[in-house]
Design an enzyme around this catalytic site. Structure first.
Site, PDB file in Angstrom:
ATOM      1  N   GLU A  94     -24.085  -5.528   3.512  1.00  0.00           N
ATOM      2  CA  GLU A  94     -25.376  -5.685   2.839  1.00  0.00           C
ATOM      3  C   GLU A  94     -25.341  -5.296   1.363  1.00  0.00           C
ATOM      4  OE1 GLU A  94     -28.589  -3.938   5.034  1.00  0.00           O
ATOM      5  OE2 GLU A  94     -28.078  -4.971   6.885  1.00  0.00           O
ATOM      6  N   GLU A 131     -25.425  -7.230  12.603  1.00  0.00           N
ATOM      7  CA  GLU A 131     -26.430  -6.206  12.902  1.00  0.00           C
ATOM      8  C   GLU A 131     -27.709  -6.875  13.352  1.00  0.00           C
ATOM      9  OE1 GLU A 131     -27.474  -3.247   9.960  1.00  0.00           O
ATOM     10  OE2 GLU A 131     -25.357  -2.912   9.485  1.00  0.00           O
TER      11      GLU A 131
HETATM   12  C1  FCB Z   1     -29.382  -2.030   7.805  1.00  0.00           C
HETATM   13  C2  FCB Z   1     -28.210  -1.103   7.543  1.00  0.00           C
HETATM   14  C3  FCB Z   1     -27.898  -0.163   8.683  1.00  0.00           C
HETATM   15  C4  FCB Z   1     -29.164   0.374   9.308  1.00  0.00           C
HETATM   16  C5  FCB Z   1     -30.098  -0.753   9.660  1.00  0.00           C
HETATM   17  C6  FCB Z   1     -31.358  -0.299  10.358  1.00  0.00           C
HETATM   18  O1  FCB Z   1     -29.921  -2.465   6.608  1.00  0.00           O
HETATM   19  O2  FCB Z   1     -27.043  -1.851   7.265  1.00  0.00           O
HETATM   20  O3  FCB Z   1     -27.070   0.858   8.199  1.00  0.00           O
HETATM   21  O4  FCB Z   1     -29.739   1.300   8.473  1.00  0.00           O
HETATM   22  O5  FCB Z   1     -30.448  -1.446   8.494  1.00  0.00           O
END
Ligand code: FCB
Length: 487
Positions: free
Chosen positions: A183, A390
């Site tokens: 990210e 994620e």
């Molecule tokens: C993302 C992050 C991760 C976590 C999630 C909820 O943006 O990459 O580390 O904090 O959100």
């Protein structure tokens, strides 16, 4: 992300859900974590502070002054945690390497004890048949590199490539799946723009420069890794693209959508996938910078072939043009409130809550955004495999009187998003796996330990791990390749 022109109604995670949904053989059933959020042992074995150590120890930066000093003590509990992953049927595990453990000053030779920890982790995973997916950078820049200018300066990208090569040389014989950055949008725009993340700077130009040098770091690290890794290695990056929707069909709202799409998505995907910055972004930010920090050679370096693209997704983004009713004052971008905007040159655009249920983060539940993104990148990057690196949800989970943690809302969330992925596969997207965020409750950045994203509940007093009912549900999915019934 250009698909989806107006905010679609949320039809609910499981609307019209077919009875049984199965996934292709070989689909990776993973969970994800990040070094600073779980490891603790902040000063062990030669580790020195990263920007997140400094930031979290600065009064007022994290909720309750929480830090990652102890976190969930994973650095010391690693073998038991890997055993738990195996018990939960995971076939893959995404973790990040702490740069400050491996190369404490961000320069020079690697610290063997730091590398040994990750080698041990990888060996434990492989011994249990779990595929390691390694992320080189999940936001924890060595403090010395920030002191030397941080991501707004070119040298940081060069140091990152050197660090990548060190880790590549040490673990390339046993790790096949490599991700450069997690990210970069958050690193650049929350770290240097709104300042709600480390290093907490609030300078729009620094944020744009950081975005470029993160892109460059990705490109240089990819080249460095290709030169040290065996040919079977697969390289990618995890972006958190926004599924941006305009509040209405009004052209002014469509224009707001275009601007945020440029700053949220195309500032990364255009150079990485196509070798240039978006002309409209350069025009939108002309008041701030002429982008003379970008060279043609940089663009060539950034534009490296990728084996996969990681998509991190939580909720859609709904925007409109600034109208007379535009809210003023401190704003929250979902990661913390700040008087400073994370959107250089587009500070006036208004963000609206997306329709749908809210999570403990205040984020909306809408799996259609994930389907949109997967279809979009599948068309934009043909031949590049996709992973959801994620996706997950925070709820205020607590053990019941029987000591068990029942979290049916998380099960519904996972079910809805996995169904969206299955639909994307049916619609032609080459999605190879899913990494649930997160294996365990952990340090949620500016929110400290107040937000619980885990499949596994952590008692922070005792560090006891208790799999929630979602962990059992997910284990069943991972073992059968099919989504189990909802409770
Ligand atoms: C993302 C992050 C991760 C976590 C999630 C909820 O943006 O990459 O580390 O904090 O959100």
């Amino acid at each position: 992300m250009t698909s989806g022109t107006s905010a679609a109604p949320n039809t609910g995670p499981s609307a019209a859900a077919p009875a049984s949904v199965s996934f292709p053989a070989g689909f990776a059933w993973g969970a994800a974590t990040a070094a600073y959020q779980i490891e603790g042992s902040a000063t062990a074995d030669g580790r020195t502070p990263s920007i997140w150590d400094t930031f979290s120890h600065t009064p007022g930066k994290t909720l309750g002054g929480d830090t990652g000093d102890v976190a969930v003590d994973h650095y010391r509990r690693r073998p038991d945690d890997v055993a738990l992953m195996a018990e939960l049927g995971l076939t893959a595990y995404r973790f990040s390497v702490s740069w400050s453990r491996v190369q404490p000053t961000g320069r020079g030779p690697a610290v063997q004890r730091g590398l040994d920890f990750y080698r041990g982790l990888v060996d434990d995973l492989l011994a249990r048949g779990i595929t390691p997916a390694l992320t080189l950078y999940h936001w924890d820049l060595p403090q010395e590199l920030e002191d030397a200018g941080g991501w707004p300066v070119r040298e940081t990208a060069e140091r990152f490539a050197e660090y990548a090569a060190l880790v590549g040389e040490a673990l390339g014989d046993r790790v096949e799946m490599w991700t450069t950055l997690n990210e970069p949008w958050c690193s650049a725009f929350l770290g240097y723009g709104s300042g709600v993340h480390a290093p907490g700077r609030t300078d729009p130009v620094a944020a744009l420069r950081a975005a470029h040098h993160l892109n460059l770091g990705h490109g240089l690290a990819t080249q460095a890794l290709r030169s040290v890794l065996p040919a079977r290695a697969r390289l990618g990056i995890s972006l958190n693209p926004s599924a941006v929707r305009a509040k209405t069909e009004d052209p002014a709202d469509q224009e707001a959508r275009r601007r945020i799409d440029a700053l949220a998505n195309r500032v990364f995907s255009d150079p990485i996938l196509h070798g240039h910055y978006p002309a409209d972004l350069l025009a939108d930010t002309v008041r701030l910078t002429d982008w003379s920090f970008v060279s043609e050679d940089d663009l060539t370096a950034i534009h490296q072939p990728l084996d996969f693209l990681g998509i991190n997704y939580y909720q859609p983004t709904v925007v409109s043009s600034p109208g007379p009713d535009a809210p003023t004052g401190p704003r929250s971008d979902g990661h913390g409130a700040s008087d400073h905007s994370p959107w250089p040159g587009s500070e006036d655009i208004v963000f609206h809550p997306a329709p749908g249920e809210r999570t403990a983060m205040g984020w909306s539940v809408d799996p259609t955004g994930l389907h949109d993104l997967l279809m979009h990148y599948s068309a934009e990057a043909p031949g590049v495999a996709l992973y959801v690196t994620e996706n997950g949800v925070a709820y205020d989970d607590k053990p019941g009187p029987d000591g068990a943690v029942h979290d049916p809302d998380r099960i519904r969330y996972l079910d809805g998003h996995l169904r969206a992925i299955r639909r994307a596969i049916t619609d032609g997207a080459d999605v190879r796996g899913y990494f649930q965020w997160s294996l365990m409750d952990n340090f949620e950045w500016a929110y400290g330990y107040s937000k619980r994203f885990g499949l596994v509940y952590i008692d922070y007093e005792t560090q006891e791990r208790t799999p929630k009912s979602s962990a059992r549900w997910y284990a069943q999915a991972a073992r059968s390749g099919e989504l189990p019934p909802l409770p």
